[in-house]
Design a protein around this motif. Structure first.
Motif, PDB file in Angstrom:
ATOM      1  N   ARG A 179       0.839  -1.186   0.000  1.00  0.00           N
ATOM      2  CA  ARG A 179       0.000   0.000   0.000  1.00  0.00           C
ATOM      3  C   ARG A 179       0.877   1.240   0.000  1.00  0.00           C
ATOM      4  O   ARG A 179       1.829   1.358   0.757  1.00  0.00           O
ATOM      5  CB  ARG A 179      -0.905  -0.011   1.230  1.00  0.00           C
ATOM      6  CG  ARG A 179      -1.831   1.158   1.318  1.00  0.00           C
ATOM      7  CD  ARG A 179      -2.821   0.974   2.441  1.00  0.00           C
ATOM      8  NE  ARG A 179      -2.235   1.009   3.746  1.00  0.00           N
ATOM      9  CZ  ARG A 179      -2.186   2.092   4.510  1.00  0.00           C
ATOM     10  NH1 ARG A 179      -2.685   3.220   4.107  1.00  0.00           N
ATOM     11  NH2 ARG A 179      -1.641   2.034   5.702  1.00  0.00           N
ATOM     12  N   MET A 188     -10.071  -1.208   6.236  1.00  0.00           N
ATOM     13  CA  MET A 188     -10.226  -1.044   4.793  1.00  0.00           C
ATOM     14  C   MET A 188     -10.028  -2.412   4.146  1.00  0.00           C
ATOM     15  O   MET A 188      -8.939  -2.974   4.212  1.00  0.00           O
ATOM     16  CB  MET A 188      -9.188  -0.059   4.228  1.00  0.00           C
ATOM     17  CG  MET A 188      -9.125   1.268   4.929  1.00  0.00           C
ATOM     18  SD  MET A 188     -10.703   2.089   4.898  1.00  0.00           S
ATOM     19  CE  MET A 188     -10.625   2.965   6.427  1.00  0.00           C
ATOM     20  N   ARG A 189     -11.110  -2.956   3.567  1.00  0.00           N
ATOM     21  CA  ARG A 189     -11.045  -4.305   2.997  1.00  0.00           C
ATOM     22  C   ARG A 189     -11.147  -4.330   1.474  1.00  0.00           C
ATOM     23  O   ARG A 189     -10.816  -5.315   0.860  1.00  0.00           O
ATOM     24  CB  ARG A 189     -12.148  -5.175   3.594  1.00  0.00           C
ATOM     25  CG  ARG A 189     -11.976  -5.380   5.092  1.00  0.00           C
ATOM     26  CD  ARG A 189     -12.965  -6.402   5.611  1.00  0.00           C
ATOM     27  NE  ARG A 189     -12.929  -6.493   7.055  1.00  0.00           N
ATOM     28  CZ  ARG A 189     -12.071  -7.234   7.742  1.00  0.00           C
ATOM     29  NH1 ARG A 189     -11.169  -7.933   7.108  1.00  0.00           N
ATOM     30  NH2 ARG A 189     -12.126  -7.257   9.053  1.00  0.00           N
ATOM     31  N   ARG A 190     -11.599  -3.234   0.874  1.00  0.00           N
ATOM     32  CA  ARG A 190     -11.783  -3.225  -0.585  1.00  0.00           C
ATOM     33  C   ARG A 190     -10.533  -2.728  -1.283  1.00  0.00           C
ATOM     34  O   ARG A 190     -10.583  -1.883  -2.180  1.00  0.00           O
ATOM     35  CB  ARG A 190     -12.997  -2.377  -0.939  1.00  0.00           C
ATOM     36  CG  ARG A 190     -14.277  -2.972  -0.332  1.00  0.00           C
ATOM     37  CD  ARG A 190     -15.482  -2.229  -0.730  1.00  0.00           C
ATOM     38  NE  ARG A 190     -15.718  -2.449  -2.146  1.00  0.00           N
ATOM     39  CZ  ARG A 190     -16.723  -1.957  -2.822  1.00  0.00           C
ATOM     40  NH1 ARG A 190     -17.601  -1.190  -2.212  1.00  0.00           N
ATOM     41  NH2 ARG A 190     -16.867  -2.201  -4.104  1.00  0.00           N
ATOM     42  N   VAL A 191      -9.401  -3.243  -0.821  1.00  0.00           N
ATOM     43  CA  VAL A 191      -8.092  -2.916  -1.381  1.00  0.00           C
ATOM     44  C   VAL A 191      -7.307  -4.212  -1.521  1.00  0.00           C
ATOM     45  O   VAL A 191      -7.698  -5.245  -0.967  1.00  0.00           O
ATOM     46  CB  VAL A 191      -7.324  -1.922  -0.472  1.00  0.00           C
ATOM     47  CG1 VAL A 191      -7.994  -0.557  -0.457  1.00  0.00           C
ATOM     48  CG2 VAL A 191      -7.191  -2.454   0.938  1.00  0.00           C
ATOM     49  N   PRO A 213      -5.725  -5.457   2.842  1.00  0.00           N
ATOM     50  CA  PRO A 213      -6.526  -4.794   3.877  1.00  0.00           C
ATOM     51  C   PRO A 213      -5.643  -4.195   4.974  1.00  0.00           C
ATOM     52  O   PRO A 213      -4.570  -4.715   5.286  1.00  0.00           O
ATOM     53  CB  PRO A 213      -7.391  -5.920   4.436  1.00  0.00           C
ATOM     54  CG  PRO A 213      -7.478  -6.907   3.333  1.00  0.00           C
ATOM     55  CD  PRO A 213      -6.135  -6.845   2.647  1.00  0.00           C
TER      56      PRO A 213
END
Length: 159
Positions: free
Chosen positions: A4, A71-74, A77
């Motif tokens: 990230r 945040m899981r829609r990455v 997470p």
């Protein structure tokens, strides 16, 4: 796994001491000699009384999760959180080295530093208080929400 991207902060003269201390593994907060309040983020003027009589103090680096979001829609997470330090200030940071499904409001955490782009960033990880000395400074702010007082707050709201 794709790493990230984290935007690296640029240190100003006002907060350079904070970033210098992170290299040594120290987390600094500001203390106002005029009103006796602590504050974070690092700035020269006290947000409580507008005095310039502020000084750096080393935090013990311990606190509790006040609020968090996963945040899981990455691709990878991650969790961000507001952490209320034992000195009474609240810090927004990442929660690391933990199972994202086990995170809880009120969970005890400690500061850990990660080097990102040559800057040591303060993040927090769950801990047990028995591993560290407890500070003598009382916690400030609203009381921690527990299942017991959360149920009481709901019943009062419905009256």
């Amino acid at each position: 796994t794709e790493q990230r991207l984290v935007k690296v902060p640029v240190a100003s003269l006002e907060c350079q001491a904070f970033f210098d201390a992170t290299v040594a593994g120290k987390f600094l907060i500001k203390f106002c000699r005029a009103c006796g309040e602590r504050h974070f983020y690092p700035r020269d003027i006290c947000p409580h009384c507008l005095s310039a009589e502020t000084e750096w103090q080393e935090s013990c680096g311990l606190g509790e999760v006040y609020s968090f979001s996963v945040m899981r829609r990455v691709a990878e997470p991650y969790a961000i959180a507001y952490v209320r330090l034992d000195e009474g200030v609240t810090v927004m940071s990442n929660l690391v080295n933990c199972d994202l499904d086990d995170l809880q409001i009120g969970q005890r955490v400690r500061v850990v530093f990660r080097s990102i782009g040559g800057v040591h960033m303060a993040t927090f990880t769950p801990t047990k208080d028995a591993d560290f000395e407890s500070p003598s400074t009382p916690s400030h702010g609203p009381p921690r929400m527990t299942p017991q007082n959360r149920a009481g707050a709901r019943s009062k709201a419905s009256e």
